[in-house]
Scaffold this motif. Structure first.
Motif, PDB file in Angstrom:
ATOM      1  N   LEU A  56       0.826  -1.205   0.000  1.00  0.00           N
ATOM      2  CA  LEU A  56       0.000   0.000   0.000  1.00  0.00           C
ATOM      3  C   LEU A  56       0.861   1.257   0.000  1.00  0.00           C
ATOM      4  CD1 LEU A  56      -2.809  -1.083   2.481  1.00  0.00           C
ATOM      5  CD2 LEU A  56      -2.867  -1.105  -0.022  1.00  0.00           C
ATOM      6  N   PHE A  57       1.937   1.235   0.756  1.00  0.00           N
ATOM      7  CA  PHE A  57       2.833   2.387   0.786  1.00  0.00           C
ATOM      8  C   PHE A  57       3.447   2.638  -0.593  1.00  0.00           C
ATOM      9  CE2 PHE A  57       7.121   4.141   1.240  1.00  0.00           C
ATOM     10  CZ  PHE A  57       6.812   5.352   1.839  1.00  0.00           C
ATOM     11  N   ARG A  58       3.894   1.571  -1.253  1.00  0.00           N
ATOM     12  CA  ARG A  58       4.491   1.729  -2.591  1.00  0.00           C
ATOM     13  C   ARG A  58       3.464   2.287  -3.578  1.00  0.00           C
ATOM     14  NH1 ARG A  58       6.630  -3.454  -1.490  1.00  0.00           N
ATOM     15  NH2 ARG A  58       5.180  -4.337  -2.985  1.00  0.00           N
ATOM     16  N   ILE A  59       2.244   1.812  -3.511  1.00  0.00           N
ATOM     17  CA  ILE A  59       1.196   2.315  -4.403  1.00  0.00           C
ATOM     18  C   ILE A  59       0.951   3.802  -4.129  1.00  0.00           C
ATOM     19  CG2 ILE A  59      -1.278   2.168  -4.917  1.00  0.00           C
ATOM     20  CD1 ILE A  59      -0.942  -0.909  -4.503  1.00  0.00           C
ATOM     21  N   ALA A  60       0.897   4.160  -2.863  1.00  0.00           N
ATOM     22  CA  ALA A  60       0.687   5.570  -2.511  1.00  0.00           C
ATOM     23  C   ALA A  60       1.866   6.428  -2.974  1.00  0.00           C
ATOM     24  CB  ALA A  60       0.480   5.713  -1.001  1.00  0.00           C
ATOM     25  N   MET A  61       3.088   5.914  -2.866  1.00  0.00           N
ATOM     26  CA  MET A  61       4.258   6.661  -3.342  1.00  0.00           C
ATOM     27  C   MET A  61       4.179   6.883  -4.844  1.00  0.00           C
ATOM     28  SD  MET A  61       6.518   7.857  -1.247  1.00  0.00           S
ATOM     29  CE  MET A  61       7.978   8.048  -2.262  1.00  0.00           C
ATOM     30  N   VAL A  62       3.720   5.876  -5.560  1.00  0.00           N
ATOM     31  CA  VAL A  62       3.582   5.999  -7.013  1.00  0.00           C
ATOM     32  C   VAL A  62       2.601   7.116  -7.344  1.00  0.00           C
ATOM     33  CG1 VAL A  62       2.632   4.841  -9.042  1.00  0.00           C
ATOM     34  CG2 VAL A  62       4.279   3.659  -7.609  1.00  0.00           C
ATOM     35  N   HIS A  63       1.510   7.193  -6.605  1.00  0.00           N
ATOM     36  CA  HIS A  63       0.497   8.215  -6.877  1.00  0.00           C
ATOM     37  C   HIS A  63       0.897   9.593  -6.365  1.00  0.00           C
ATOM     38  CE1 HIS A  63      -2.193   4.873  -7.755  1.00  0.00           C
ATOM     39  NE2 HIS A  63      -2.975   5.758  -8.328  1.00  0.00           N
ATOM     40  N   LEU A  64       1.406   9.647  -5.141  1.00  0.00           N
ATOM     41  CA  LEU A  64       1.578  10.930  -4.472  1.00  0.00           C
ATOM     42  C   LEU A  64       2.994  11.486  -4.552  1.00  0.00           C
ATOM     43  CD1 LEU A  64      -0.554  10.067  -1.321  1.00  0.00           C
ATOM     44  CD2 LEU A  64      -1.272  11.327  -3.372  1.00  0.00           C
ATOM     45  N   GLY A  65       3.978  10.609  -4.630  1.00  0.00           N
ATOM     46  CA  GLY A  65       5.349  11.056  -4.826  1.00  0.00           C
ATOM     47  C   GLY A  65       6.083  11.568  -3.596  1.00  0.00           C
ATOM     48  N   ARG A  66       5.417  11.630  -2.467  1.00  0.00           N
ATOM     49  CA  ARG A  66       6.066  12.113  -1.235  1.00  0.00           C
ATOM     50  C   ARG A  66       5.837  11.121  -0.115  1.00  0.00           C
ATOM     51  NH1 ARG A  66       4.525  18.061   0.243  1.00  0.00           N
ATOM     52  NH2 ARG A  66       4.172  16.841   2.082  1.00  0.00           N
ATOM     53  N   ARG A  67       6.919  10.840   0.613  1.00  0.00           N
ATOM     54  CA  ARG A  67       6.867   9.847   1.693  1.00  0.00           C
ATOM     55  C   ARG A  67       5.788  10.193   2.732  1.00  0.00           C
ATOM     56  NH1 ARG A  67       9.498   5.908   3.947  1.00  0.00           N
ATOM     57  NH2 ARG A  67      11.217   5.876   2.474  1.00  0.00           N
ATOM     58  N   GLU A  68       5.723  11.441   3.150  1.00  0.00           N
ATOM     59  CA  GLU A  68       4.775  11.830   4.191  1.00  0.00           C
ATOM     60  C   GLU A  68       3.333  11.609   3.734  1.00  0.00           C
ATOM     61  OE1 GLU A  68       7.195  13.823   2.994  1.00  0.00           O
ATOM     62  OE2 GLU A  68       8.612  13.801   4.657  1.00  0.00           O
ATOM     63  N   ASP A  69       3.046  11.993   2.505  1.00  0.00           N
ATOM     64  CA  ASP A  69       1.694  11.802   1.973  1.00  0.00           C
ATOM     65  C   ASP A  69       1.368  10.326   1.832  1.00  0.00           C
ATOM     66  OD1 ASP A  69       1.458  14.548   1.843  1.00  0.00           O
ATOM     67  OD2 ASP A  69       1.912  14.665  -0.303  1.00  0.00           O
ATOM     68  N   ALA A  70       2.350   9.538   1.386  1.00  0.00           N
ATOM     69  CA  ALA A  70       2.133   8.096   1.220  1.00  0.00           C
ATOM     70  C   ALA A  70       1.894   7.419   2.565  1.00  0.00           C
ATOM     71  CB  ALA A  70       3.321   7.473   0.503  1.00  0.00           C
ATOM     72  N   GLU A  71       2.642   7.833   3.580  1.00  0.00           N
ATOM     73  CA  GLU A  71       2.438   7.273   4.919  1.00  0.00           C
ATOM     74  C   GLU A  71       1.047   7.601   5.440  1.00  0.00           C
ATOM     75  OE1 GLU A  71       5.736   8.973   7.031  1.00  0.00           O
ATOM     76  OE2 GLU A  71       7.100   7.343   6.445  1.00  0.00           O
ATOM     77  N   GLU A  72       0.622   8.828   5.227  1.00  0.00           N
ATOM     78  CA  GLU A  72      -0.711   9.232   5.680  1.00  0.00           C
ATOM     79  C   GLU A  72      -1.806   8.463   4.939  1.00  0.00           C
ATOM     80  OE1 GLU A  72      -3.507  13.206   5.976  1.00  0.00           O
ATOM     81  OE2 GLU A  72      -1.353  13.449   5.740  1.00  0.00           O
ATOM     82  N   ALA A  73      -1.644   8.301   3.628  1.00  0.00           N
ATOM     83  CA  ALA A  73      -2.635   7.567   2.839  1.00  0.00           C
ATOM     84  C   ALA A  73      -2.703   6.106   3.287  1.00  0.00           C
ATOM     85  CB  ALA A  73      -2.313   7.661   1.355  1.00  0.00           C
ATOM     86  N   THR A  74      -1.551   5.528   3.586  1.00  0.00           N
ATOM     87  CA  THR A  74      -1.512   4.136   4.054  1.00  0.00           C
ATOM     88  C   THR A  74      -2.231   4.027   5.394  1.00  0.00           C
ATOM     89  OG1 THR A  74       0.590   3.785   2.906  1.00  0.00           O
ATOM     90  CG2 THR A  74       0.021   2.214   4.636  1.00  0.00           C
ATOM     91  N   GLN A  75      -1.954   4.954   6.279  1.00  0.00           N
ATOM     92  CA  GLN A  75      -2.615   4.962   7.583  1.00  0.00           C
ATOM     93  C   GLN A  75      -4.128   5.127   7.420  1.00  0.00           C
ATOM     94  OE1 GLN A  75      -1.390   8.235  10.047  1.00  0.00           O
ATOM     95  NE2 GLN A  75      -2.416   7.447  11.857  1.00  0.00           N
ATOM     96  N   ASP A  76      -4.544   6.029   6.570  1.00  0.00           N
ATOM     97  CA  ASP A  76      -5.973   6.255   6.347  1.00  0.00           C
ATOM     98  C   ASP A  76      -6.658   5.009   5.790  1.00  0.00           C
ATOM     99  OD1 ASP A  76      -5.645   8.825   7.263  1.00  0.00           O
ATOM    100  OD2 ASP A  76      -5.659   9.753   5.262  1.00  0.00           O
ATOM    101  N   THR A  77      -5.945   4.253   4.954  1.00  0.00           N
ATOM    102  CA  THR A  77      -6.509   3.026   4.391  1.00  0.00           C
ATOM    103  C   THR A  77      -6.759   1.998   5.490  1.00  0.00           C
ATOM    104  OG1 THR A  77      -5.426   3.424   2.280  1.00  0.00           O
ATOM    105  CG2 THR A  77      -6.121   1.162   2.732  1.00  0.00           C
TER     106      THR A  77
END
Length: 164
Positions: free
Chosen positions: A23-44
């Motif tokens: 999930l983190f890798r997918i979020a990084m692909v979409h968002l491009g920033r570690r902080e945003d990807a971590e937040e998206a993963t947490q929200d999921t």
């Protein structure tokens, strides 16, 4: 406050351990920033705990998690504050031993989101076209077209780098 049973906590830990990296890798692909990807993963994971959906099997669960994070990332990208934000130049570098792999991943990350997500799911997560179609809720022909266009863009970039 103590829990009377450790099973829910164990289940959350197991699910997190199973899907967090993907999930983190997918979020990084979409968002491009570690902080945003971590937040998206947490929200999921929060959404999974709130909804507590019943799944047919592990593949159904994985597809649900990927669909949720993909939709969440799309939602974040549509928000106005993302368009106005200024990116920092000192972005954390991708750490890979092989410089060719690093260059290829950076090229994939530079693709437009609609191509990047399909290329990532196909090549890095090993999903088939039918599965990607279901996860992203687009037609199989759209998946094939995005893969084709993503490959073309990558090929153009790679050919451009080879020429002096």
């Amino acid at each position: 406050m103590q829990q009377t049973t450790s099973q829910p906590s164990d289940e959350v830990t197991n699910i997190y351990d199973t899907y967090a990296d993907t999930l983190f890798r997918i979020a990084m692909v979409h968002l491009g920033r570690r902080e945003d990807a971590e937040e998206a993963t947490q929200d999921t994971f929060i959404k999974w705990m709130e909804k507590a959906p019943a799944f047919n099997d592990a593949e159904h669960q994985k597809a649900w998690m990927i669909r949720v994070i993909t939709n969440h990332c799309k939602s974040l990208l549509r928000k106005g504050w993302r368009k106005r934000e200024v990116k920092l130049e000192a972005v954390e570098p991708i750490t890979l031993d092989n410089s060719e792999d690093r260059a290829l991943i950076e090229l994939v990350l530079s693709l437009p989101v609609k191509y990047r997500s399909v290329v990532h799911l196909y090549y890095y997560e090993d999903y088939g076209i039918r599965d990607i179609s279901k996860i992203l809720e687009i037609s199989e022909s759209a998946v094939k077209m995005r893969l084709q266009r993503g490959r073309q863009l990558l090929k153009l970039e790679l050919e451009g780098e080879e020429q002096p």
